[in-house]
Design an enzyme around this catalytic site. Structure first.
Site, PDB file in Angstrom:
ATOM      1  N   SER A 198     118.388  71.462  -7.615  1.00 31.43           N
ATOM      2  CA  SER A 198     118.189  71.057  -9.006  1.00 31.43           C
ATOM      3  C   SER A 198     119.424  70.408  -9.622  1.00 31.43           C
ATOM      4  O   SER A 198     119.306  69.495 -10.440  1.00 31.43           O
ATOM      5  CB  SER A 198     117.757  72.261  -9.850  1.00 31.43           C
ATOM      6  OG  SER A 198     118.746  73.279  -9.826  1.00 31.43           O
TER       7      SER A 198
ATOM      8  N   GLY B 156     125.035  70.606  -4.348  1.00 27.93           N
ATOM      9  CA  GLY B 156     125.171  71.918  -4.962  1.00 27.93           C
ATOM     10  C   GLY B 156     125.516  72.951  -3.899  1.00 27.93           C
ATOM     11  O   GLY B 156     125.804  72.618  -2.752  1.00 27.93           O
TER      12      GLY B 156
ATOM     13  N   GLY C 140     121.569  75.747   1.626  1.00 29.18           N
ATOM     14  CA  GLY C 140     120.366  75.666   2.439  1.00 29.18           C
ATOM     15  C   GLY C 140     119.130  76.322   1.885  1.00 29.18           C
ATOM     16  O   GLY C 140     118.120  76.433   2.584  1.00 29.18           O
TER      17      GLY C 140
ATOM     18  N   GLU D  77     122.548  67.781   4.816  1.00 24.73           N
ATOM     19  CA  GLU D  77     123.655  67.949   3.880  1.00 24.73           C
ATOM     20  C   GLU D  77     124.984  68.002   4.629  1.00 24.73           C
ATOM     21  O   GLU D  77     125.969  67.367   4.238  1.00 24.73           O
ATOM     22  CB  GLU D  77     123.441  69.221   3.067  1.00 24.73           C
ATOM     23  CG  GLU D  77     122.277  69.133   2.098  1.00 24.73           C
ATOM     24  CD  GLU D  77     121.875  70.469   1.502  1.00 24.73           C
ATOM     25  OE1 GLU D  77     121.109  70.470   0.533  1.00 24.73           O
ATOM     26  OE2 GLU D  77     122.321  71.510   2.017  1.00 24.73           O
TER      27      GLU D  77
ATOM     28  N   LYS E  77     127.432  80.845  -9.293  1.00 20.36           N
ATOM     29  CA  LYS E  77     127.481  80.595  -7.849  1.00 20.36           C
ATOM     30  C   LYS E  77     128.805  81.024  -7.224  1.00 20.36           C
ATOM     31  O   LYS E  77     128.943  81.012  -6.007  1.00 20.36           O
ATOM     32  CB  LYS E  77     127.229  79.114  -7.563  1.00 20.36           C
ATOM     33  CG  LYS E  77     125.888  78.594  -8.093  1.00 20.36           C
ATOM     34  CD  LYS E  77     124.710  79.358  -7.502  1.00 20.36           C
ATOM     35  CE  LYS E  77     123.388  78.913  -8.067  1.00 20.36           C
ATOM     36  NZ  LYS E  77     123.048  77.530  -7.741  1.00 20.36           N
TER      37      LYS E  77
END
Length: 232
Positions: free
Chosen positions: A46, A100, A113, A121, A139
């Site tokens: 996102s 991200g 992942g 990625e 995070k």
């Protein structure tokens, strides 16, 4: 003749976006860094989606010419919606990449992942001159594996073998990830399965040890990569 692509144009992000305000601030920051004629690698999730929206707004306003290398089908669809031309690693090298992360420790090691695109990625990061990791404060963690398991992408016929071998590395649990609303496993961008693995300890050599198992395509561990973490 105009191509009617309403099925693509009407797509939206499939789930509510958490911490949207912080992610939109990061999106504006990353959009301010683009330059005309650049090739930009775009990760999944996102935060990357919101950043791509901000980039497209600037590109349109300033009539810039950029190319995008997406890592997921969702991001590729968004590029089509926004009119951003796409290329691949076969013909272009990214000037830089943004993505991200699910967890980031104090050494900037990552778990990624959750979107099932860790192979692409990681490939983009390895090919980029610079990589920005965009995260909100939730995070950050002192120890990888605190809030999320490590995703391991597995070639389907090797599932049982990989599960047996990965247990030798010291785990608390290993679970085949199931798709929401469907009686089947999640399928990655490359057509593989995902094992979500809680390890007893995540060491500096674990990423390499996982990758050495025959049948493992990639893992969501990013240990010792040259990244710059941007956060709000």
């Amino acid at each position: 003749m105009k191509w009617e692509k309403n099925i693509i144009d009407n797509l939206k992000w499939p789930v509510p976006i958490t911490n949207r305000k912080e992610k939109e601030q990061l999106a504006k920051e990353i959009a301010s860094r683009i330059k005309d004629k650049e090739v930009i690698g775009v990760g999944s999730g996102s935060t990357s989606y919101l950043a791509l929206l901000a980039i497209a707004e600037r590109v349109k306003k300033e009539k810039m010419d950029i190319r995008v290398i997406p890592t997921s089908m969702e991001i590729s669809f968004t590029c089509v919606q926004l009119g951003l031309p796409q290329v691949t690693l076969l013909d272009k090298k990214p000037d830089w990449t943004f993505d991200g992360a699910d967890e980031v420790d104090p050494g900037y090691n990552l778990i990624k992942g959750r979107g099932g695109a860790m192979f692409k990625e990681k490939l983009l990061i390895r090919n980029s001159n610079k990589t920005y990791i965009l995260i909100d404060k939730t995070k950050r963690t002192e120890k990888l594996g605190t809030n999320f398991p490590v995703p391991v992408e597995v070639f389907p016929p090797a599932l049982v073998y990989v599960d047996q071998e990965i247990k030798k590395l010291g785990i608390e649990s290993s679970t085949l990830r199931s798709a929401q609303g469907k009686d089947r496993p999640v399928i990655t961008e490359n057509g593989n399965y995902i094992l979500d693995v809680h390890f007893t300890e995540i060491t500096n050599t674990l990423e390499k040890q996982i990758k050495e198992i025959t049948g493992v395509i990639e893992s969501g561990l990013f240990i010792g990569y040259d990244v710059e973490v941007l956060t709000h």
